[in-house]
Design a protein around this motif. Structure first.
Motif, PDB file in Angstrom:
ATOM      1  N   ILE A 110     -11.383  16.304  23.272  1.00  0.00           N
ATOM      2  CA  ILE A 110     -11.085  15.824  21.911  1.00  0.00           C
ATOM      3  C   ILE A 110     -10.509  16.950  21.049  1.00  0.00           C
ATOM      4  N   THR A 111      -9.847  17.904  21.690  1.00  0.00           N
ATOM      5  CA  THR A 111      -9.278  19.025  20.942  1.00  0.00           C
ATOM      6  C   THR A 111      -8.325  18.552  19.857  1.00  0.00           C
ATOM      7  N   GLU A 112      -7.401  17.648  20.215  1.00  0.00           N
ATOM      8  CA  GLU A 112      -6.426  17.180  19.237  1.00  0.00           C
ATOM      9  C   GLU A 112      -7.087  16.405  18.111  1.00  0.00           C
ATOM     10  N   ARG A 113      -8.121  15.616  18.470  1.00  0.00           N
ATOM     11  CA  ARG A 113      -8.839  14.866  17.433  1.00  0.00           C
ATOM     12  C   ARG A 113      -9.512  15.814  16.450  1.00  0.00           C
ATOM     13  N   LYS A 114     -10.125  16.896  16.991  1.00  0.00           N
ATOM     14  CA  LYS A 114     -10.780  17.876  16.127  1.00  0.00           C
ATOM     15  C   LYS A 114      -9.770  18.551  15.210  1.00  0.00           C
ATOM     16  N   ARG A 115      -8.601  18.872  15.764  1.00  0.00           N
ATOM     17  CA  ARG A 115      -7.566  19.479  14.931  1.00  0.00           C
ATOM     18  C   ARG A 115      -7.157  18.540  13.814  1.00  0.00           C
ATOM     19  N   THR A 116      -7.022  17.263  14.156  1.00  0.00           N
ATOM     20  CA  THR A 116      -6.654  16.267  13.142  1.00  0.00           C
ATOM     21  C   THR A 116      -7.745  16.157  12.080  1.00  0.00           C
ATOM     22  N   GLU A 117      -9.012  16.140  12.522  1.00  0.00           N
ATOM     23  CA  GLU A 117     -10.123  16.058  11.565  1.00  0.00           C
ATOM     24  C   GLU A 117     -10.165  17.281  10.661  1.00  0.00           C
ATOM     25  N   ASP A 118      -9.943  18.466  11.250  1.00  0.00           N
ATOM     26  CA  ASP A 118      -9.937  19.688  10.446  1.00  0.00           C
ATOM     27  C   ASP A 118      -8.812  19.648   9.418  1.00  0.00           C
ATOM     28  N   ARG A 119      -7.651  19.150   9.868  1.00  0.00           N
ATOM     29  CA  ARG A 119      -6.517  19.057   8.942  1.00  0.00           C
ATOM     30  C   ARG A 119      -6.804  18.052   7.834  1.00  0.00           C
ATOM     31  N   GLN A 120      -7.461  16.947   8.183  1.00  0.00           N
ATOM     32  CA  GLN A 120      -7.810  15.947   7.178  1.00  0.00           C
ATOM     33  C   GLN A 120      -8.778  16.528   6.149  1.00  0.00           C
ATOM     34  N   ARG A 121      -9.777  17.300   6.628  1.00  0.00           N
ATOM     35  CA  ARG A 121     -10.707  17.924   5.689  1.00  0.00           C
ATOM     36  C   ARG A 121      -9.983  18.899   4.771  1.00  0.00           C
ATOM     37  N   LEU A 122      -9.037  19.646   5.343  1.00  0.00           N
ATOM     38  CA  LEU A 122      -8.256  20.585   4.538  1.00  0.00           C
ATOM     39  C   LEU A 122      -7.431  19.840   3.495  1.00  0.00           C
ATOM     40  N   LEU A 123      -6.799  18.738   3.917  1.00  0.00           N
ATOM     41  CA  LEU A 123      -5.968  17.962   2.997  1.00  0.00           C
ATOM     42  C   LEU A 123      -6.810  17.315   1.899  1.00  0.00           C
ATOM     43  N   ILE A 124      -8.007  16.826   2.275  1.00  0.00           N
ATOM     44  CA  ILE A 124      -8.884  16.215   1.275  1.00  0.00           C
ATOM     45  C   ILE A 124      -9.319  17.254   0.254  1.00  0.00           C
ATOM     46  N   GLY A 125      -9.652  18.449   0.738  1.00  0.00           N
ATOM     47  CA  GLY A 125     -10.019  19.526  -0.185  1.00  0.00           C
ATOM     48  C   GLY A 125      -8.870  19.894  -1.104  1.00  0.00           C
ATOM     49  N   GLU A 126      -7.652  19.959  -0.536  1.00  0.00           N
ATOM     50  CA  GLU A 126      -6.480  20.284  -1.346  1.00  0.00           C
ATOM     51  C   GLU A 126      -6.196  19.169  -2.349  1.00  0.00           C
ATOM     52  N   LEU A 127      -6.340  17.915  -1.896  1.00  0.00           N
ATOM     53  CA  LEU A 127      -6.119  16.788  -2.796  1.00  0.00           C
ATOM     54  C   LEU A 127      -7.114  16.811  -3.943  1.00  0.00           C
ATOM     55  N   ASN A 128      -8.382  17.108  -3.639  1.00  0.00           N
ATOM     56  CA  ASN A 128      -9.394  17.186  -4.688  1.00  0.00           C
ATOM     57  C   ASN A 128      -9.041  18.277  -5.699  1.00  0.00           C
ATOM     58  N   HIS A 129      -8.568  19.421  -5.194  1.00  0.00           N
ATOM     59  CA  HIS A 129      -8.155  20.511  -6.090  1.00  0.00           C
ATOM     60  C   HIS A 129      -7.005  20.063  -6.986  1.00  0.00           C
ATOM     61  N   ARG A 130      -6.039  19.371  -6.404  1.00  0.00           N
ATOM     62  CA  ARG A 130      -4.879  18.923  -7.190  1.00  0.00           C
ATOM     63  C   ARG A 130      -5.291  17.892  -8.233  1.00  0.00           C
ATOM     64  N   ILE A 131      -6.209  17.000  -7.852  1.00  0.00           N
ATOM     65  CA  ILE A 131      -6.661  15.987  -8.802  1.00  0.00           C
ATOM     66  C   ILE A 131      -7.375  16.645  -9.978  1.00  0.00           C
ATOM     67  N   GLN A 132      -8.255  17.611  -9.686  1.00  0.00           N
ATOM     68  CA  GLN A 132      -8.953  18.304 -10.758  1.00  0.00           C
ATOM     69  C   GLN A 132      -7.969  19.038 -11.666  1.00  0.00           C
ATOM     70  N   ASN A 133      -6.956  19.644 -11.049  1.00  0.00           N
ATOM     71  CA  ASN A 133      -5.933  20.341 -11.818  1.00  0.00           C
ATOM     72  C   ASN A 133      -5.173  19.360 -12.708  1.00  0.00           C
ATOM     73  N   LEU A 134      -4.823  18.212 -12.133  1.00  0.00           N
ATOM     74  CA  LEU A 134      -4.084  17.202 -12.904  1.00  0.00           C
ATOM     75  C   LEU A 134      -4.924  16.671 -14.060  1.00  0.00           C
ATOM     76  N   PHE A 135      -6.201  16.429 -13.824  1.00  0.00           N
ATOM     77  CA  PHE A 135      -7.078  15.962 -14.894  1.00  0.00           C
ATOM     78  C   PHE A 135      -7.114  16.967 -16.044  1.00  0.00           C
ATOM     79  N   ALA A 136      -7.169  18.259 -15.686  1.00  0.00           N
ATOM     80  CA  ALA A 136      -7.198  19.296 -16.724  1.00  0.00           C
ATOM     81  C   ALA A 136      -5.909  19.282 -17.537  1.00  0.00           C
ATOM     82  N   VAL A 137      -4.774  19.103 -16.846  1.00  0.00           N
ATOM     83  CA  VAL A 137      -3.486  19.064 -17.548  1.00  0.00           C
ATOM     84  C   VAL A 137      -3.412  17.828 -18.447  1.00  0.00           C
ATOM     85  N   ILE A 138      -3.839  16.680 -17.921  1.00  0.00           N
ATOM     86  CA  ILE A 138      -3.800  15.445 -18.713  1.00  0.00           C
ATOM     87  C   ILE A 138      -4.704  15.565 -19.932  1.00  0.00           C
ATOM     88  N   GLN A 139      -5.864  16.170 -19.748  1.00  0.00           N
ATOM     89  CA  GLN A 139      -6.770  16.361 -20.889  1.00  0.00           C
ATOM     90  C   GLN A 139      -6.101  17.217 -21.963  1.00  0.00           C
TER      91      GLN A 139
END
Length: 318
Positions: A110-139
């Protein structure tokens, strides 16, 4: 033939934990030559750090043998012949043949699956950061747009216009897979209604995410001001926007100028408006700027370290 043609690695282990069969797919996964696994203890497939505890796990399974996945709720790894490891899923199936007990283990890499999961976690973390940043700008935009004595309808329209400006910048960044946003396109999107009266001249620069938000708000305010009071409020008015990278400065600097011409005679404002406040707050995060209320037309200039703004797409243009 059935075991050999299976899509997974299959390993058959006898009652004393010796491997009696491994199909070709399992041997390839584990780095062994054909037939080399037969006769080996099953612990040879267990990572070194888990090997001492594996016999106890086998004894627990032998007390109540049944079909089940191995290591439920835990990440499992298999050991190759060279000592390297890879993530696996393992399903166990007890069997009895001629009165002898065996366990058939199915291994799935399941090496490829793990890589995909790791990438998804990274993307979710990045998305959360961007959302928080956007909320601050909108505020920040909401506070500057909806405060003060401006009538509610006017404040709402100003707020929506600024959000749309941010939305255009985010669309550009999405098209570039969040690597950045082309400055020329940010400028063009903000001044598109007056494309025949606005000149854009500069090197190809990709603007970072945070800087793109700032540029979008900055250029929106300059354009709005030009439409209401400046060059774009008169039929013959025009604007020249120029930007460049100054290599002689340390650190290397990005410089942008906004020059209006042909509009009404300009006079310094008697008070600082909301647009001016947004410009100043925006530029405080990037660099320094100046506004000159020249009679022939407003002049705006900003300067910031290139590393805070973004990067030049083609260095040969500098």
């Amino acid at each position: 033939m059935i075991l050999e043609s299976g899509p997974s690695g299959l390993v058959l282990v006898d009652g004393v934990a010796r491997i009696v069969f491994a199909n070709e797919h399992a041997e390839e996964l584990l780095g062994y030559a054909r037939g080399e696994l037969v006769g080996q203890p099953v612990e040879c497939l267990v990572p070194d750090r888990f090997r001492d505890g594996h016999p106890d796990l086998r004894r627990v399974f032998d007390l109540s043998p049944r079909d089940r996945p191995m290591g439920m709720g835990r990440d499992l790894a298999a050991r190759r012949k060279d000592g390297s490891e890879f993530p696996v899923e393992i399903a166990l199936k007890p069997m009895t043949v001629d009165g002898r007990a065996y366990v058939l283990a199915e291994l799935v890499d399941i090496t490829e699956r793990k890589r995909t999961e790791d990438r998804q976690r990274l993307l979710i973390g990045e998305l959360n950061h961007r959302i928080q940043n956007l909320f601050a700008v909108i505020q920040s935009v909401a506070l500057s747009s909806l405060s003060g004595e401006r009538p509610l309808r006017e404040a709402r329209d100003v707020f929506i216009d600024r959000l749309q400006s941010l939305g255009r910048a985010y669309t550009l960044m999405t098209e570039q897979e969040w690597r950045g946003a082309p400055l020329r396109q940010i400028l063009a999107s903000e001044t598109s209604a007056f494309a025949d009266r606005v000149t854009l001249d500069g090197v190809e620069v990709m603007v970072k995410q945070n800087a793109a938000q700032s540029f979008a708000l900055l250029l929106h305010e300059l354009t709005t001001n030009a439409v209401k009071y400046g060059a774009l409020s008169a039929p013959e008015g025009s604007i020249a926007v120029r930007w460049s990278v100054e290599r002689d400065l340390r650190p290397m600097a990005f410089v942008l100028s906004w020059q209006e011409d042909g509009g009404p005679t300009v006079a310094p404002p008697t008070r600082s408006g909301y647009g001016r406040k947004i410009i100043e707050d925006t530029m405080r995060r990037i660099g320094k700027h100046s506004i000159e209320y020249a009679p022939q037309g407003l002049k705006y200039r900003m300067e910031a370290p290139l590393e805070k703004v973004g990067w030049v797409v083609d260095d040969s243009t500098i």
